[in-house]
Write an enzyme that holds these catalytic residues in place. Structure first.
Site, PDB file in Angstrom:
ATOM      1  N   HIS A 126      12.608 -47.767   8.921  1.00 10.33           N
ATOM      2  CA  HIS A 126      12.788 -48.668   7.790  1.00 10.33           C
ATOM      3  C   HIS A 126      12.225 -50.047   8.107  1.00 10.33           C
ATOM      4  O   HIS A 126      12.088 -50.434   9.273  1.00 10.33           O
ATOM      5  CB  HIS A 126      14.272 -48.787   7.432  1.00 10.33           C
ATOM      6  CG  HIS A 126      14.875 -47.489   6.980  1.00 10.33           C
ATOM      7  ND1 HIS A 126      14.680 -46.973   5.723  1.00 10.33           N
ATOM      8  CD2 HIS A 126      15.650 -46.585   7.637  1.00 10.33           C
ATOM      9  CE1 HIS A 126      15.318 -45.818   5.615  1.00 10.33           C
ATOM     10  NE2 HIS A 126      15.916 -45.561   6.768  1.00 10.33           N
ATOM     11  N   GLY A 153      22.827 -29.668  23.031  1.00 11.83           N
ATOM     12  CA  GLY A 153      23.579 -29.962  21.820  1.00 11.83           C
ATOM     13  C   GLY A 153      23.698 -31.458  21.553  1.00 11.83           C
ATOM     14  O   GLY A 153      23.838 -32.259  22.471  1.00 11.83           O
ATOM     15  N   ALA A 171      22.659 -32.708  26.881  1.00 11.96           N
ATOM     16  CA  ALA A 171      23.474 -32.781  25.671  1.00 11.96           C
ATOM     17  C   ALA A 171      23.903 -34.210  25.383  1.00 11.96           C
ATOM     18  O   ALA A 171      24.286 -34.955  26.282  1.00 11.96           O
ATOM     19  CB  ALA A 171      24.702 -31.888  25.824  1.00 11.96           C
ATOM     20  N   ARG A 177      11.975 -42.761  23.637  1.00  7.00           N
ATOM     21  CA  ARG A 177      10.592 -42.900  24.085  1.00  7.00           C
ATOM     22  C   ARG A 177      10.110 -41.577  24.655  1.00  7.00           C
ATOM     23  O   ARG A 177      10.909 -40.673  24.903  1.00  7.00           O
ATOM     24  CB  ARG A 177      10.471 -44.003  25.134  1.00  7.00           C
ATOM     25  CG  ARG A 177      11.271 -43.763  26.402  1.00  7.00           C
ATOM     26  CD  ARG A 177      11.145 -44.931  27.364  1.00  7.00           C
ATOM     27  NE  ARG A 177      11.729 -46.140  26.807  1.00  7.00           N
ATOM     28  CZ  ARG A 177      11.662 -47.343  27.375  1.00  7.00           C
ATOM     29  NH1 ARG A 177      11.007 -47.491  28.521  1.00  7.00           N
ATOM     30  NH2 ARG A 177      12.236 -48.379  26.813  1.00  7.00           N
TER      31      ARG A 177
END
Length: 214
Positions: A126, A153, A171, A177
């Protein structure tokens, strides 16, 4: 590709064309964008409803809405996509439940990739200026996930990130990056903790206290 740092008024091309080109666009202004996302989200809901009763039909719907899909692609619903045609998945990849692929940036997932439950792939960026953000300006950056990658996960992959072939992301990690090939990366933001040895198995990676969960 030339990109400006802030949005500029430009009635042509369409908002969809701007999105695909990686330029600034207004995601709440182009009617074609709303139609595409509504259609994709409707298909995702149909896939979830069908999966238990007719897995072949659910598979056909899923593969049909993707940009490209390799042989032997396997998945578990529910799925949450904005633009199915912007997701490209290689052969024999497994996608566990609750995948969210957000925005219209191109997402490329390689062959033999393991995608853990509740993985999030975010492509939109945005505008930083408040007025431009209120006006709905954003642009998208592609995500590239190499062959044989394992995302644990609840991994989050941010816009513009490339994850090199064979790497493992622990997880709950947030990948902000690029990650090189053949490493284990964990944390928020994700950092490389070690290089995978040649021939090391996924089970050995999982046995580590920083190993992911699929």
């Amino acid at each position: 590709m030339l990109q400006t740092n802030s949005p500029l008024p430009d009635p042509e091309p369409t908002e969809y064309d701007k999105m695909v080109a990686g330029d600034w666009y207004r995601y709440r202004s182009g009617p074609e964008l709303a139609e595409m996302t509504i259609a994709t989200q409707r298909t995702c809901r149909r896939i979830t409803a069908l999966f238990d009763e007719d897995r072949d039909a659910a598979q056909e719907l899923f593969v049909g809405m993707l940009g490209t899909a390799g042989e032997g692609l396997d998945f578990r619903p529910p799925l949450y996509l904005d633009y199915g045609s912007r997701l490209h998945v290689g052969a024999h990849t497994f996608i566990n439940a609750d995948l969210l692929a957000l925005g219209g940036g191109k997402i490329t997932i390689g062959r033999n990739v393991l995608i853990g439950p509740s993985v999030r792939l975010y492509t939109p960026v945005h505008a930083l200026d408040i007025d431009e953000r209120r006006a709905g300006y954003e642009r998208v950056s592609p995500i590239n996930i190499g062959d044989d990658v394992w995302l644990g996960g609840n991994v989050v992959v941010c816009p513009g990130v490339t994850i090199g072939a064979g790497s493992v992301i622990g997880a709950g990690s947030v990948v902000t990056r690029d990650v090189p090939p053949g490493v284990i990366a964990v944390g928020n933001p994700a950092r490389v903790v070690r290089t995978l040895d040649e021939g090391e198995t996924a089970a050995e990676g999982q046995s580590s206290p920083t190993g992911p969960s699929l």
